[in-house]
Write an enzyme that holds these catalytic residues in place. Structure first.
Site, short mmCIF file in Angstrom:
data_model
loop_
_atom_site.label_atom_id
_atom_site.label_comp_id
_atom_site.label_asym_id
_atom_site.label_seq_id
_atom_site.Cartn_x
_atom_site.Cartn_y
_atom_site.Cartn_z
N TYR A 1 -0.77 -5.51 0.88
CA TYR A 1 -0.60 -6.94 1.15
C TYR A 1 -1.92 -7.64 1.46
CZ TYR A 1 0.40 -5.41 6.09
OH TYR A 1 0.41 -4.85 7.34
N GLU A 2 -1.85 -8.97 1.46
CA GLU A 2 -3.02 -9.86 1.58
C GLU A 2 -4.04 -9.62 0.48
OE1 GLU A 2 -2.52 -12.25 3.33
OE2 GLU A 2 -0.92 -11.45 4.58
N GLY A 3 -3.55 -9.36 -0.71
CA GLY A 3 -4.41 -9.06 -1.84
C GLY A 3 -4.61 -7.56 -1.92
#
Length: 581
Positions: free
Chosen positions: A437-439
């Site tokens: 997550y978050e890229g």
């Protein structure tokens, strides 16, 4: 298992790597005196051990529960969160004009690191809220700041980030949520929000009396792709004339995901405007959504890198506890047939030392990154560019370390690690989300070679490698890795996009390892000076862990040069049919 915050280690790294003392010399961070920093380190350590750690297990086994649009947290969570807010831990780096303490971001990162090591999933709640505060403070109007920030800075209200949609995934530009302008009535000037978002961390819960959602959507006639995206503040409850939560907005938690780990973090599917009555207000101007959201995302990416440190610290502590209790077999070569605790065996000792060295390296990288964010706040030369380069390194390498150390921790337990009751499996399961997550970490690597490599005309990357080489002057392995990273960076400057991307991940790991090597070498040098023939167990251990990283882990990264420069041809020498055959 019991948890003890690594306070001595944190103080050492804050002092010598984050250089908090130098930050405190500036009026903006004058409150970060040595006494204040030590009090925060000790205080949050005691709080996390006493409040967050004891409910970690129930968070995993019971988890957040959804029922008809509402989410109930496990027993003890609401009370622990209330004490987190009462203690002022949510407001450490919050803007003073809205009730925050105005201290460096480095200390906010310390809060998250300590609480996350105690209770990884629970700490996602304040982590996302911190980013929402930063986005509203940076891009909101005076009225929006006044309405939302006091309660969000204190932690009395939490915040979320709403990007992902079912059809879009990491391609934010493909989102379809809409925002229709309202031209008359009590909500004139605002927008009707409609759409569905997935993977929304703490999108619904019972910890606070309001949740402030930041939602990406498109206005009518907006351009395709990310250029046409705007950002909206969408509260769970509308505010009355006194700024208190009043009537419900048309915001619904449709469900929560059943996940591999982080069971105490409700990952929500959120529906906006199912009854065509969801009201939001624009923040950051029309089509300014990505700029505003990236303020939050860059904060979140560093904080996710911190999660690698968090889970590595907790997994290492549990592994050490087990290894010092479990008695099995005589130590080979000892001349004795008496069984010993397994930490006496060379391979177990290797795993423990590797875990400690990796965890300390990731912590140093985390504090080094946050200190440059603080430096950018102060306007220090080169700080902003250095922070931008370090962000994909701490997010990517930091979370990779978290996964590796969690896996090692399970291995130290042997068969018992595969049994849920020991707790080692929870660390392994919880850690796995952080590289996603978050890229994803692949996106972080692409960002490194696509944008950060050429930052300031390439000067920012050159400056980092120059600093690594300066610290490596009497360490052959670190110097060799620094030069290898420099060679790869130069090669990538002339390579095709496909070739750069094909080698981006190994290059990210090389550069992160070299940067950590620089930070570990500096710690070794300082620990040597401070020890000066003394008998401080902490400093003696620091000499060993730093040396282990430099002698064992730095040379490993040299082997990645071939992959970093291997190009993309071999990836496409087989067609899709052949690849899946």
């Amino acid at each position: 298992m019991s948890f003890t915050a690594p306070s001595r280690e944190q103080n050492f790294v804050l002092k010598h790597i984050a250089n908090v003392g130098a930050l405190a010399e500036h009026e903006r961070f004058a409150g970060a005196s040595d006494d204040m920093v030590e009090a925060i380190v000790e205080g949050i350590g005691q709080f996390a051990a006493g409040e967050f750690a004891p409910i970690n297990r129930i968070g995993d086994t019971v988890g957040a529960k959804w029922n008809d649009g509402t989410v109930t947290m496990p027993a003890g969570f609401k009370e622990a969160y209330a004490r987190f807010v009462e203690g002022g831990w949510a407001s450490i780096d919050g803007p003073e004009e809205f009730g925050g303490q105005g201290l460096p971001y480095s200390l906010s990162a310390l809060i998250l690191e300590t609480c996350g090591a105690a209770n990884f999933a629970f700490t996602l709640c304040p982590m996302l809220s911190f980013g929402a505060v930063e986005a509203i403070h940076a891009h909101g109007s005076d009225e929006q700041k006044a309405a939302y920030l006091p309660k969000m800075v204190s932690g009395e209200w939490t915040g979320t980030m709403n990007l992902t949609e079912p059809q879009a995934g990491s391609d934010v530009g493909a989102l379809r949520a809409t925002a229709e302008p309202i031209t008359d009535g009590e909500h004139a000037g605002k927008y009707k929000i409609k759409g569905q978002k997935i993977f929304i961390t703490f999108g619904e819960h019972d910890l606070t009396d309001n949740i402030i959602h930041l939602v990406l959507a498109r206005t009518p006639g907006a351009p395709e792709g990310t250029r046409g995206i705007s950002l909206f503040i969408v509260p769970k409850y509308h505010l009355d004339a006194d700024g208190a939560p009043a009537t419900a907005n048309d915001v619904t938690c449709v469900s929560i995901e059943h996940k591999l780990g982080i069971h105490a973090s409700p990952t929500c599917v959120m529906a906006y405007g199912e009854n065509d009555e969801c009201i939001g207000e624009m923040i950051g101007g029309e089509f300014g959504g990505m700029k505003a959201m990236f303020t939050m995302m860059n904060n979140a990416r560093i904080n996710v890198g911190s999660q690698g440190v968090q889970i590595a610290e907790r997994a290492t502590q549990l592994a050490i506890q087990y290894a010092t209790d479990r008695v099995q077999s005589a130590r080979a070569g000892s001349g004795s047939k008496q069984p010993v605790v397994i930490i006496e065996h060379p391979d177990v000792r290797r795993m423990i030392l590797r875990s400690k060295a990796l965890t300390q390296a990731a912590r140093a990288l985390l504090y080094y990154a946050t200190s440059h964010v603080d430096g950018a706040t102060l306007g220090l030369e080169g700080a902003k560019a250095r922070a931008e380069i370090l962000t994909p390194l701490i997010k990517g390498y930091g979370t990779d370390i978290g996964n590796e150390v969690a896996s090692i921790g399970l291995q130290v337990h042997g068969g018992m690690g595969f049994i849920e009751e020991t707790g080692a499996a929870q660390h392994f399961r919880d850690a796995r989300i952080a590289p996603i997550y978050e890229g994803t970490n692949g996106i972080q690597a692409a960002d490194l070679v696509g944008r950060k490599l050429g930052l300031d005309g390439g000067d920012a990357m050159t400056a980092l490698i120059t600093d690594i080489k300066a610290e490596a002057k009497d360490d052959d392995a670190l110097m060799a890795l620094a030069m290898a990273a420099e060679n790869v960076a130069k090669w990538m400057g002339d390579a095709s996009i496909d070739d750069r991307l094909a080698g981006s991940y190994p290059f990210m790991t090389m550069l992160a390892t070299a940067t950590c090597g620089m930070l570990m070498k500096k710690q070794h040098r300082i620990a040597t000076e401070e020890l000066a023939g003394g008998n401080d167990p902490f400093l003696k251990a620091k000499l060993v862990t730093t040396r282990y990283y430099l002698d064992h882990l730095v040379p490993e990264a040299l082997g990645l040069k071939a992959a970093a420069m291997g190009g993309a041809d071999i990836l496409y020498d087989i067609d899709n049919d052949g690849l899946v055959a």
